[in-house]
Design an enzyme around this catalytic site. Sequence first.
Site, PDB file in Angstrom:
ATOM      1  N   LYS A 124      42.392 -16.916   6.976  1.00 50.72           N
ATOM      2  CA  LYS A 124      44.026 -16.846   6.863  1.00 50.72           C
ATOM      3  C   LYS A 124      44.468 -17.936   7.403  1.00 50.72           C
ATOM      4  CE  LYS A 124      44.080 -12.390   6.073  1.00 50.72           C
ATOM      5  NZ  LYS A 124      44.877 -11.871   4.944  1.00 50.72           N
ATOM      6  N   ARG A 138      46.077 -17.525  -9.480  1.00 52.23           N
ATOM      7  CA  ARG A 138      46.101 -18.295 -10.716  1.00 52.23           C
ATOM      8  C   ARG A 138      46.121 -17.774 -11.912  1.00 52.23           C
ATOM      9  NH1 ARG A 138      46.023 -20.901 -14.483  1.00 52.23           N
ATOM     10  NH2 ARG A 138      44.847 -22.567 -15.129  1.00 52.23           N
ATOM     11  N   TYR A 172      37.031 -15.052   9.684  1.00 57.10           N
ATOM     12  CA  TYR A 172      38.285 -14.476   9.442  1.00 57.10           C
ATOM     13  C   TYR A 172      39.717 -15.476   9.801  1.00 57.10           C
ATOM     14  CZ  TYR A 172      42.174 -11.046   9.060  1.00 57.10           C
ATOM     15  OH  TYR A 172      43.172 -10.574   8.756  1.00 57.10           O
ATOM     16  N   VAL A 203      48.119  -4.621  13.765  1.00 55.56           N
ATOM     17  CA  VAL A 203      48.655  -3.461  12.932  1.00 55.56           C
ATOM     18  C   VAL A 203      47.744  -2.190  12.866  1.00 55.56           C
ATOM     19  CG1 VAL A 203      49.845  -2.902  10.556  1.00 55.56           C
ATOM     20  CG2 VAL A 203      49.879  -5.267  11.468  1.00 55.56           C
ATOM     21  N   ILE A 219      50.730  -5.306  -6.482  1.00 57.53           N
ATOM     22  CA  ILE A 219      50.205  -5.192  -5.029  1.00 57.53           C
ATOM     23  C   ILE A 219      48.603  -5.037  -5.278  1.00 57.53           C
ATOM     24  CG2 ILE A 219      50.153  -4.062  -2.879  1.00 57.53           C
ATOM     25  CD1 ILE A 219      52.940  -2.560  -3.835  1.00 57.53           C
ATOM     26  N   ASP A 279      37.858  -5.244  -8.383  1.00 59.90           N
ATOM     27  CA  ASP A 279      37.492  -6.002  -7.292  1.00 59.90           C
ATOM     28  C   ASP A 279      38.281  -7.459  -7.376  1.00 59.90           C
ATOM     29  OD1 ASP A 279      36.028  -7.762  -5.368  1.00 59.90           O
ATOM     30  OD2 ASP A 279      34.789  -6.098  -5.115  1.00 59.90           O
ATOM     31  N   ASN A 332      47.691  -9.019  -1.118  1.00 55.80           N
ATOM     32  CA  ASN A 332      47.417  -8.248   0.202  1.00 55.80           C
ATOM     33  C   ASN A 332      45.957  -7.812   0.524  1.00 55.80           C
ATOM     34  OD1 ASN A 332      48.063  -6.199   2.484  1.00 55.80           O
ATOM     35  ND2 ASN A 332      46.841  -4.955   0.770  1.00 55.80           N
TER      36      ASN A 332
END
Length: 252
Positions: free
Chosen positions: A157, A121, A153, A186, A7, A60, A87
């Site tokens: 997405k 990748r 943004y 959220v 994750i 990072d 995520n």
Amino acid sequence: MNKTVFITGSTSGIGEACAFRFAASGARLILNGRDRKKLQTLKEQIEAKYTAEILLLPFDVREREAARLAIENLPDEWQTIDVLINNAGLVLGVDKEFEGNLTDWDTVIDTNVKGLLNITRFVVPRMVKRGSGHIINIGSIAGDAAYAGGSVYCATKAAVKALSDGLRIDLVDTPLRVTNIKPGLVETNFSVTRFYGDKARADAVYNGIKPLTGYDIAETVFFAASAPEHIQIAEVLIMPTNQATATIVHRI
Ligand code: NDP
Ligand code: 8X3
């Protein structure tokens, strides 16, 4: 779940909730984030609740070489990644496209698009070689249509959607699966980051509506990851009940 789940951006919100959800199922976790201290605290919190094997992988996602080295040099027993949850992501500001801060836009584009590509990748070739794996990208309702103050943004997405679709096409002759989860509102640290730490302004985003939680999204991610091997949940748009589009929200 007897799987190893990687994750990115697991130190907050949806990523953190995914870590707890998959730990609860018995999965092994590789947890990425850029704050080592937060990662260590998260590991301790999960271990206090569940018996879970956890490997911390601090870097990072924008730092391509660090990402490559960390992934290539995973200990032998962690080399098999079954589920990748891309995520890590953010938005900064609500500026108009002709007025925004170029450095902030670099951060958002480099994280949401190039960061996701870096990890994909470096992780997916081994999945292809093994003939198994699942890539779950956290996209957004923002990728479906632009809204005021969100164009960069939203573009990132929309890119996550295109990259998810493209990867699914590239993997069509393999057993690998690709899922794009597209949440609406959220309540996480997302809006606090967007408003540069202004908590009151962030809270106002969720005024008069019951927003989703990171756990609601984690449940959906887990559902997709748990589906039988012949089922590929390609895309999920998930919103609070009183949200209809990114901009149409009924507040009471
Ligand atoms: P949070 O701000 O709560 O969590 C974002 C996580 O990403 C943090 O752990 C953050 O770490 C990490 N992160 C950010 N940049 C990097 C980086 N360069 N390298 C590694 N980790 C990084 O927000 P959410 O949980 O809401 O966001 C998670 C994803 O969900 C994002 O991709 C977001 O775009 C998406 N999303 C969110 C929605 C919402 O309404 N909240 C709706 C739709 C999609 P750190 O603490 O170090 O910043
Ligand atoms: C986060 C959802 O609508 O705030 O991706 O952009 S929105």
